[in-house]
Design a protein around this motif. Sequence first.
Motif, PDB file in Angstrom:
ATOM      1  N   LEU A  28      -2.778   4.784  -2.856  1.00 44.67           N
ATOM      2  CA  LEU A  28      -3.745   5.631  -2.169  1.00 44.67           C
ATOM      3  C   LEU A  28      -3.628   7.068  -2.652  1.00 44.67           C
ATOM      4  CD1 LEU A  28      -3.093   4.212   1.401  1.00 44.67           C
ATOM      5  CD2 LEU A  28      -4.891   3.537  -0.213  1.00 44.67           C
ATOM      6  N   SER A  64      -2.954   0.664  -9.373  1.00 47.95           N
ATOM      7  CA  SER A  64      -3.476  -0.308  -8.404  1.00 47.95           C
ATOM      8  C   SER A  64      -3.926  -1.560  -9.147  1.00 47.95           C
ATOM      9  CB  SER A  64      -4.651   0.289  -7.622  1.00 47.95           C
ATOM     10  OG  SER A  64      -4.239   1.383  -6.864  1.00 47.95           O
ATOM     11  N   GLN A  74       1.483   5.578  -1.168  1.00 39.92           N
ATOM     12  CA  GLN A  74       0.885   6.865  -1.469  1.00 39.92           C
ATOM     13  C   GLN A  74       1.182   7.236  -2.919  1.00 39.92           C
ATOM     14  OE1 GLN A  74      -0.985   8.795   0.609  1.00 39.92           O
ATOM     15  NE2 GLN A  74      -0.848   7.270   2.242  1.00 39.92           N
ATOM     16  N   SER A 133       0.871  -1.173   0.000  1.00 39.96           N
ATOM     17  CA  SER A 133       0.000   0.000   0.000  1.00 39.96           C
ATOM     18  C   SER A 133       0.905   1.218   0.000  1.00 39.96           C
ATOM     19  CB  SER A 133      -0.893  -0.013   1.247  1.00 39.96           C
ATOM     20  OG  SER A 133      -1.725   1.122   1.268  1.00 39.96           O
ATOM     21  N   LYS A 146      -1.776  -1.377  -3.929  1.00 44.60           N
ATOM     22  CA  LYS A 146      -2.853  -0.401  -3.764  1.00 44.60           C
ATOM     23  C   LYS A 146      -2.214   0.966  -3.626  1.00 44.60           C
ATOM     24  CE  LYS A 146      -7.050   0.501  -1.105  1.00 44.60           C
ATOM     25  NZ  LYS A 146      -7.933   0.013  -0.020  1.00 44.60           N
ATOM     26  N   HIS A 197      -2.935   6.283  -8.887  1.00 41.45           N
ATOM     27  CA  HIS A 197      -3.996   5.361  -8.478  1.00 41.45           C
ATOM     28  C   HIS A 197      -4.247   4.275  -9.542  1.00 41.45           C
ATOM     29  CE1 HIS A 197      -7.550   3.890  -6.449  1.00 41.45           C
ATOM     30  NE2 HIS A 197      -8.243   4.041  -7.573  1.00 41.45           N
TER      31      HIS A 197
END
Lengths: 114, 112
Positions: free
Chosen positions: B111, B84, B14, B12, B109, B81
């Motif tokens: 974010l 992802s 940013q 995960s 993922k 994004h």
Amino acid sequence: NAGVTQTPKFQVLKTGQSMTLQCAQDMNHNSMYWYRQDPGMGLRLIYYSASEGTTDKGEVPNGYNVSRLNKREFSLRLESAAPSQTSVYFCASSEAKVANEKLFFGSGTQLSVL
Amino acid sequence: ELKVEQNPLFLSMQEGKNYTIYCNYSTTSDRLYWYRQDPGKSLESLFVLLSNGAVKQEGRLMASLDTKARLSTLHITAAVHDLSATYFCAVESKGGTYKYIFGTGTRLKVLA
């Protein structure tokens, strides 16, 4: 172009039932494959056919049989389905014998065995 | 028998950050592939790496292969994004067999 076509897209079986998953490709590819995908396990190779007339076991062949019917078609048969065979099944094909060949995948079959 | 391992399994991050996914394999191979899978979808090919030192780049993704270390990396630059997805590496079991073994996948993922 259709590419790699799998049927059916969804199937529910009872334990002990049999069924055949069908796969056909229209790209004149030499090699064809069956994979299963389970959460956290990635894709695992069940059987493959490097060329028409040949089939070989992959990583998890138990409980499955395959038939390379002709260059276009490669079927996967479950003779007596078990709950452990609940999975998403992908068929793939590749041209093989070329330097940068890659796998082309079908859209998958979601199989549930109750 | 060929084993293919990826790490991390989950990532995960940013948006705007950089990160690397690693793919290690256990036996000699000169062919390594990267694929992408969106949720509920099939797999699509990203890169084919055919020799030691091979590097391929497309957009924010760059893949490399070190056959001596039996290692491939997929580097993500300034993640967005849309990246992802789950990323898989795959290795040919032995030259000329056309038997491809996949890693477990890295679920990425990004974010916002």
